[in-house]
Design an enzyme around this catalytic site. Sequence first.
Site, PDB file in Angstrom:
ATOM      1  N   ASP A 281      10.226 -13.599 -19.923  1.00 38.20           N
ATOM      2  CA  ASP A 281       9.232 -12.805 -20.646  1.00 38.20           C
ATOM      3  C   ASP A 281       9.854 -11.576 -21.299  1.00 38.20           C
ATOM      4  OD1 ASP A 281       6.553 -11.950 -21.443  1.00 38.20           O
ATOM      5  OD2 ASP A 281       6.793 -10.403 -19.898  1.00 38.20           O
TER       6      ASP A 281
ATOM      7  N   LEU B 242      -3.796 -24.049  -1.387  1.00 38.40           N
ATOM      8  CA  LEU B 242      -3.925 -24.359   0.038  1.00 38.40           C
ATOM      9  C   LEU B 242      -2.935 -23.598   0.915  1.00 38.40           C
ATOM     10  CD1 LEU B 242      -4.604 -28.185  -0.277  1.00 38.40           C
ATOM     11  CD2 LEU B 242      -6.252 -26.309  -0.127  1.00 38.40           C
ATOM     12  N   CYS B 243      -2.287 -22.592   0.340  1.00 37.99           N
ATOM     13  CA  CYS B 243      -1.334 -21.760   1.086  1.00 37.99           C
ATOM     14  C   CYS B 243      -2.084 -20.719   1.922  1.00 37.99           C
ATOM     15  CB  CYS B 243      -0.448 -21.013   0.096  1.00 37.99           C
ATOM     16  SG  CYS B 243       1.266 -21.408   0.203  1.00 37.99           S
ATOM     17  N   HIS B 244      -1.599 -20.504   3.139  1.00 35.77           N
ATOM     18  CA  HIS B 244      -2.168 -19.456   3.988  1.00 35.77           C
ATOM     19  C   HIS B 244      -1.647 -18.090   3.555  1.00 35.77           C
ATOM     20  CE1 HIS B 244      -2.564 -22.981   6.615  1.00 35.77           C
ATOM     21  NE2 HIS B 244      -3.567 -22.335   7.169  1.00 35.77           N
TER      22      HIS B 244
END
Length: 161
Positions: free
Chosen positions: A132, A79-81
Amino acid sequence: MKSDQQTLTHFDNSGQAHMVDVGAKSETHRIATASGKISMLPATLELIQQGTSKKGDVLGIARIAAIQASKKTADLIPLCHPIALTRVAVSLDINTSDSSILCSVTTETYGKTGVEMEALSAVSVGLLTIYDMCKAVDRGMVISDVKLLEKHGGKSGDWVA
């Protein structure tokens, strides 16, 4: 922990998730800074400092990964713009006394919504990249303390942890 507001903005009146409407908001200069830490064995930290990791320049690649993550936040957080970032600054500070690396990221934009998620995403991915790249020699590394340190701009103004 005290909330800044009483309602969750990503839900409509019937409780359904939605992207917040920022159309009526003013464009302002917005800045956010977040940080997090990765702890490891002293020998792992030494490999990073010497640049002798099998995969290369761990800190340089983590810095690029953090910047890339900040730009891809809207692809990762549903839901991030999408935000046009004007600056992303990444700091990776080695602490030999506790065998850790502190990642701090400051993000900036001139826009209608804040850049806190971009800073937090950048810190998280920067630290995950270190993990990583070094997991072959140290699977016990611990990522911790990922948090927002401060944000400035917008209707809610300034916030400092």
